[in-house]
Design a protein around this motif. Sequence first.
Motif, PDB file in Angstrom:
ATOM      1  N   VAL A   1       1.834  27.952  43.729  1.00 28.39           N
ATOM      2  CA  VAL A   1       0.703  27.031  43.576  1.00 28.39           C
ATOM      3  C   VAL A   1       1.122  25.607  43.927  1.00 28.39           C
ATOM      4  CG1 VAL A   1      -0.999  26.096  41.952  1.00 28.39           C
ATOM      5  CG2 VAL A   1      -0.330  28.509  41.810  1.00 28.39           C
ATOM      6  N   GLY A   2       2.404  25.308  43.724  1.00 26.06           N
ATOM      7  CA  GLY A   2       2.893  23.953  43.938  1.00 26.06           C
ATOM      8  C   GLY A   2       3.640  23.775  45.245  1.00 26.06           C
ATOM      9  N   ASP A   3       3.996  22.535  45.499  1.00 26.07           N
ATOM     10  CA  ASP A   3       4.815  22.158  46.647  1.00 26.07           C
ATOM     11  C   ASP A   3       6.274  22.386  46.273  1.00 26.07           C
ATOM     12  OD1 ASP A   3       6.298  20.846  48.605  1.00 26.07           O
ATOM     13  OD2 ASP A   3       4.951  19.131  48.714  1.00 26.07           O
ATOM     14  N   GLN A   4       6.988  23.215  47.037  1.00 25.97           N
ATOM     15  CA  GLN A   4       8.374  23.555  46.724  1.00 25.97           C
ATOM     16  C   GLN A   4       9.384  22.841  47.612  1.00 25.97           C
ATOM     17  OE1 GLN A   4       9.110  27.835  46.119  1.00 25.97           O
ATOM     18  NE2 GLN A   4       6.904  28.160  46.236  1.00 25.97           N
ATOM     19  N   GLN A   5       8.930  21.860  48.394  1.00 20.69           N
ATOM     20  CA  GLN A   5       9.798  21.229  49.375  1.00 20.69           C
ATOM     21  C   GLN A   5      11.060  20.635  48.743  1.00 20.69           C
ATOM     22  OE1 GLN A   5       7.850  18.234  51.731  1.00 20.69           O
ATOM     23  NE2 GLN A   5       9.676  17.746  52.918  1.00 20.69           N
ATOM     24  N   HIS A   6      10.928  20.046  47.551  1.00 25.33           N
ATOM     25  CA  HIS A   6      12.077  19.407  46.912  1.00 25.33           C
ATOM     26  C   HIS A   6      12.486  20.126  45.629  1.00 25.33           C
ATOM     27  CE1 HIS A   6      11.641  16.135  49.739  1.00 25.33           C
ATOM     28  NE2 HIS A   6      10.377  16.002  49.392  1.00 25.33           N
ATOM     29  N   ALA A   7      12.099  21.358  45.500  1.00 23.13           N
ATOM     30  CA  ALA A   7      12.347  22.102  44.258  1.00 23.13           C
ATOM     31  C   ALA A   7      13.770  22.657  44.206  1.00 23.13           C
ATOM     32  CB  ALA A   7      11.339  23.234  44.114  1.00 23.13           C
ATOM     33  N   GLY A   8      14.233  22.864  42.999  1.00 20.74           N
ATOM     34  CA  GLY A   8      15.503  23.537  42.744  1.00 20.74           C
ATOM     35  C   GLY A   8      15.371  24.375  41.493  1.00 20.74           C
ATOM     36  N   VAL A   9      16.372  25.184  41.219  1.00 22.77           N
ATOM     37  CA  VAL A   9      16.310  26.059  40.051  1.00 22.77           C
ATOM     38  C   VAL A   9      17.588  25.915  39.235  1.00 22.77           C
ATOM     39  CG1 VAL A   9      17.232  28.049  41.344  1.00 22.77           C
ATOM     40  CG2 VAL A   9      15.876  28.424  39.264  1.00 22.77           C
ATOM     41  N   CYS A  10      17.417  25.935  37.902  1.00 22.77           N
ATOM     42  CA  CYS A  10      18.533  25.893  36.961  1.00 22.77           C
ATOM     43  C   CYS A  10      18.463  27.130  36.073  1.00 22.77           C
ATOM     44  CB  CYS A  10      18.466  24.647  36.085  1.00 22.77           C
ATOM     45  SG  CYS A  10      18.414  23.091  37.001  1.00 22.77           S
ATOM     46  N   VAL A  11      19.611  27.638  35.674  1.00 20.28           N
ATOM     47  CA  VAL A  11      19.644  28.816  34.807  1.00 20.28           C
ATOM     48  C   VAL A  11      20.620  28.566  33.663  1.00 20.28           C
ATOM     49  CG1 VAL A  11      19.016  30.397  36.660  1.00 20.28           C
ATOM     50  CG2 VAL A  11      21.429  29.970  36.191  1.00 20.28           C
ATOM     51  N   ASP A  12      20.352  29.209  32.525  1.00 20.43           N
ATOM     52  CA  ASP A  12      21.182  29.017  31.338  1.00 20.43           C
ATOM     53  C   ASP A  12      21.098  30.274  30.486  1.00 20.43           C
ATOM     54  OD1 ASP A  12      22.892  27.423  29.832  1.00 20.43           O
ATOM     55  OD2 ASP A  12      21.279  26.368  28.777  1.00 20.43           O
ATOM     56  N   VAL A  13      22.228  30.721  29.932  1.00 19.84           N
ATOM     57  CA  VAL A  13      22.231  31.950  29.137  1.00 19.84           C
ATOM     58  C   VAL A  13      23.251  31.837  28.013  1.00 19.84           C
ATOM     59  CG1 VAL A  13      23.862  33.060  30.745  1.00 19.84           C
ATOM     60  CG2 VAL A  13      22.493  34.470  29.175  1.00 19.84           C
ATOM     61  N   GLU A  14      22.892  32.353  26.842  1.00 19.32           N
ATOM     62  CA  GLU A  14      23.787  32.402  25.698  1.00 19.32           C
ATOM     63  C   GLU A  14      24.517  33.743  25.683  1.00 19.32           C
ATOM     64  OE1 GLU A  14      23.519  31.618  20.895  1.00 19.32           O
ATOM     65  OE2 GLU A  14      21.975  32.843  21.843  1.00 19.32           O
ATOM     66  N   LEU A  15      25.836  33.697  25.567  1.00 15.12           N
ATOM     67  CA  LEU A  15      26.669  34.900  25.605  1.00 15.12           C
ATOM     68  C   LEU A  15      27.375  35.063  24.266  1.00 15.12           C
ATOM     69  CD1 LEU A  15      28.077  34.166  29.151  1.00 15.12           C
ATOM     70  CD2 LEU A  15      26.210  35.732  28.556  1.00 15.12           C
ATOM     71  N   LEU A  16      27.182  36.217  23.649  1.00 18.11           N
ATOM     72  CA  LEU A  16      27.630  36.426  22.273  1.00 18.11           C
ATOM     73  C   LEU A  16      28.910  37.225  22.152  1.00 18.11           C
ATOM     74  CD1 LEU A  16      24.181  37.228  20.605  1.00 18.11           C
ATOM     75  CD2 LEU A  16      25.338  35.022  20.787  1.00 18.11           C
ATOM     76  N   THR A  17      29.330  37.883  23.228  1.00 18.96           N
ATOM     77  CA  THR A  17      30.540  38.695  23.166  1.00 18.96           C
ATOM     78  C   THR A  17      31.477  38.353  24.319  1.00 18.96           C
ATOM     79  OG1 THR A  17      29.793  40.536  24.555  1.00 18.96           O
ATOM     80  CG2 THR A  17      29.140  40.588  22.224  1.00 18.96           C
ATOM     81  N   VAL A  18      32.737  38.695  24.132  1.00 17.99           N
ATOM     82  CA  VAL A  18      33.722  38.482  25.196  1.00 17.99           C
ATOM     83  C   VAL A  18      33.328  39.267  26.437  1.00 17.99           C
ATOM     84  CG1 VAL A  18      36.121  38.907  25.865  1.00 17.99           C
ATOM     85  CG2 VAL A  18      35.598  37.961  23.600  1.00 17.99           C
ATOM     86  N   GLU A  19      32.864  40.499  26.257  1.00 11.79           N
ATOM     87  CA  GLU A  19      32.465  41.331  27.396  1.00 11.79           C
ATOM     88  C   GLU A  19      31.346  40.664  28.188  1.00 11.79           C
ATOM     89  OE1 GLU A  19      32.848  42.341  24.286  1.00 11.79           O
ATOM     90  OE2 GLU A  19      34.635  43.607  24.483  1.00 11.79           O
ATOM     91  N   ASP A  20      30.399  40.049  27.484  1.00 16.88           N
ATOM     92  CA  ASP A  20      29.303  39.360  28.167  1.00 16.88           C
ATOM     93  C   ASP A  20      29.813  38.175  28.986  1.00 16.88           C
ATOM     94  OD1 ASP A  20      27.417  41.085  27.078  1.00 16.88           O
ATOM     95  OD2 ASP A  20      27.033  39.792  25.357  1.00 16.88           O
ATOM     96  N   VAL A  21      30.723  37.414  28.411  1.00 16.19           N
ATOM     97  CA  VAL A  21      31.276  36.257  29.127  1.00 16.19           C
ATOM     98  C   VAL A  21      31.991  36.704  30.391  1.00 16.19           C
ATOM     99  CG1 VAL A  21      32.921  34.350  29.016  1.00 16.19           C
ATOM    100  CG2 VAL A  21      31.492  34.872  27.025  1.00 16.19           C
ATOM    101  N   LEU A  22      32.820  37.722  30.283  1.00 14.10           N
ATOM    102  CA  LEU A  22      33.571  38.190  31.444  1.00 14.10           C
ATOM    103  C   LEU A  22      32.655  38.776  32.510  1.00 14.10           C
ATOM    104  CD1 LEU A  22      36.627  39.813  29.636  1.00 14.10           C
ATOM    105  CD2 LEU A  22      36.523  37.597  30.814  1.00 14.10           C
ATOM    106  N   HIS A  23      31.588  39.436  32.065  1.00 19.65           N
ATOM    107  CA  HIS A  23      30.630  39.998  33.013  1.00 19.65           C
ATOM    108  C   HIS A  23      29.939  38.895  33.811  1.00 19.65           C
ATOM    109  CE1 HIS A  23      26.701  42.438  33.733  1.00 19.65           C
ATOM    110  NE2 HIS A  23      27.481  42.460  34.792  1.00 19.65           N
ATOM    111  N   VAL A  24      29.472  37.866  33.110  1.00 18.12           N
ATOM    112  CA  VAL A  24      28.784  36.774  33.797  1.00 18.12           C
ATOM    113  C   VAL A  24      29.758  35.991  34.668  1.00 18.12           C
ATOM    114  CG1 VAL A  24      27.541  34.604  33.444  1.00 18.12           C
ATOM    115  CG2 VAL A  24      26.937  36.624  32.095  1.00 18.12           C
TER     116      VAL A  24
END
Length: 206
Positions: free
Chosen positions: A28-51
């Motif tokens: 719906v919007g103009d994406q000419q100057h758009a960017g994307v950011c991502v953020d995730v909380e990781l609760l285990t060592v396995e999750d951290v290593l996977h990401v």
Amino acid sequence: MSVDVAYPVFRTGDPALVLRVARQLLAVGDQQHAGVCVDVELLTVEDVLHVRSALPDAWFRREDTEDWVRDPSDPTGLHGGVHAPQLSTDPAFLSAHLPIWASMLDQPVGSVEDKFMAVAGRHVAEICWEGLGWPEVPEPGLYADFKHAEVSVLFNAATRELDKRHDEHTVLVHVRRRNGDGYEERHATWLAEQVGQTVIGLPQLS
């Protein structure tokens, strides 16, 4: 200084569907100057290593409510952020600092969203598209906006604070906060209607 306000416009238990609706809103919007950011909380060592393996450009940090100031002398580096290639893989080290957050900022639209959803969709996480442009719509009296035009997806969370798990995923549309006369909700409602949705909850301030 102006700020944004975000309205929930879609909620589902299907992470792929919530991403699809968010992308419809982007269009719906103009994406000419758009960017994307991502953020995730990781609760285990396995999750951290996977990401760490799946997102080699991610940065990892520790969020401490007592240590909200980023301390450059922190020996772990996690208060300032550690790039994935430099992050220790020692389980004892990682375990001592859980939960750990992983993020990527200012990425090109379309470059990371699917991969991020695949590795982070079962955690408390967020995708936020920034730098969009909402069009001017004269008939309902909506102004163009290129500062507070954003779309975000909250995975397993209901609010932007990402501080409480909620086993559904939510699309938020962000608009400029004005004088509280209903303009913000009218703007969010119009944007949602362009993709067959509507406002489904209370506004969330930044």
